[in-house]
Write an enzyme that holds these catalytic residues in place. Structure first.
Site, short mmCIF file in Angstrom:
data_model
loop_
_atom_site.label_atom_id
_atom_site.label_comp_id
_atom_site.label_asym_id
_atom_site.label_seq_id
_atom_site.Cartn_x
_atom_site.Cartn_y
_atom_site.Cartn_z
N CYS A 58 49.69 51.55 31.22
CA CYS A 58 48.47 51.51 32.04
C CYS A 58 48.42 50.26 32.90
O CYS A 58 47.98 50.31 34.06
CB CYS A 58 47.23 51.50 31.15
SG CYS A 58 47.03 52.98 30.18
N ASP A 111 34.43 67.25 51.10
CA ASP A 111 33.43 68.24 50.67
C ASP A 111 33.17 68.15 49.16
O ASP A 111 32.45 68.97 48.60
CB ASP A 111 33.90 69.66 51.04
CG ASP A 111 35.27 70.01 50.40
OD1 ASP A 111 35.84 69.15 49.69
OD2 ASP A 111 35.75 71.13 50.61
C1 BEZ Z 1 50.44 52.69 27.49
O1 BEZ Z 1 49.67 52.56 28.43
O2 BEZ Z 1 51.45 52.03 27.40
C2 BEZ Z 1 50.17 53.70 26.40
C3 BEZ Z 1 48.86 53.98 26.05
C4 BEZ Z 1 48.64 54.90 25.02
C5 BEZ Z 1 49.70 55.53 24.39
C6 BEZ Z 1 51.00 55.25 24.80
C7 BEZ Z 1 51.25 54.33 25.80
#
Ligand code: BEZ
Length: 224
Positions: free
Chosen positions: A46, A139
């Site tokens: 992330c 929209d």
């Molecule tokens: C990640 O962002 O690395 C991750 C988050 C949850 C599960 C597996 C990977």
């Protein structure tokens, strides 16, 4: 059933974000919108995704697209995580990114939008959010969705590419072929009669001959 299908209107939810409380339709205004979810704050994949999204924010803005992320932690956690994301990008660790992050601590929105991954659980056995991308048109209807598991990071260059394709369809009435890149030839949609295609695409329509004799493979240079 929770979730969103192509053509559905974006729900007009209210939420707390790193840039204050928002109402989603007001946030979108007349722009295109991209809502992308993340499993959790302070996780490795992330963090790389948010870093890339932040770098590409000017490209989204050029295309009149409002960006907003979602993760199932608090605003305070999000703000603290923003510092890590900025540092990952080699920038000053500030509690700010070029787009807001929705705090969906109770997973209410994640449930409503069909974002939870039953195979990816937190330490309490609760499902985490998958990597969903929703792209809404001006929209407020859903034009595209992408769903990846937590363990696979998305490609934000690809997301820009599909946005270019969606906007070409919306504004120039063309489709884009396999592996299309901006500037490449585009395709006349099957529902457009030849006579209208000739008028609509003054750069010319080029048809590829096929064994079936059917003239459905019609290309035209990308309209300006
Ligand atoms: C990640 O962002 O690395 C991750 C988050 C949850 C599960 C597996 C990977």
């Amino acid at each position: 059933m929770p979730g969103l299908l192509l053509g559905d209107e974006a729900p007009d939810f209210e939420a707390d974000t790193t840039q204050g409380r928002i109402r989603f339709h007001d946030f979108l205004g007349d722009s295109w919108g991209i809502l992308f979810s993340h499993p959790r704050d302070f996780t490795p994949v992330c963090t790389t995704e948010l870093g890339r999204a932040a770098q590409l924010a000017p490209e989204f803005s050029k295309r009149n697209v409002k960006m907003i992320a979602l993760s199932i932690d608090s605003v305070q956690d999000h703000l603290s995580w923003c510092k890590d994301v900025n540092a990952y990008n080699g920038e000053q660790p500030a509690e700010k990114l070029p787009f807001p992050i929705i705090a969906d601590k109770n997973r209410e929105l994640a449930v409503k939008l069909g974002m939870l991954d039953p195979d990816e659980l937190d330490k309490d056995g609760m499902p985490l959010t998958a990597r969903v991308v929703f792209i809404f048109g001006p929209d407020k209807k859903l034009k595209l969705s992408i769903l990846y598991p937590a363990t696979t990071g998305r490609n934000f260059d690809e997301i820009l590419r599909v946005l270019d394709s969606l906007q070409l369809t919306a504004y120039k009435k063309v489709a884009t072929p396999v592996d299309w890149k901006p500037g490449g030839s585009v395709m006349v949609v099957p529902t457009l009669p030849d006579e209208e295609a000739k008028k609509l695409f003054p750069k010319g329509v080029f048809t590829k001959e096929l064994p079936s004799g059917k003239k459905y493979l019609r290309y035209t240079p990308q309209p300006e």
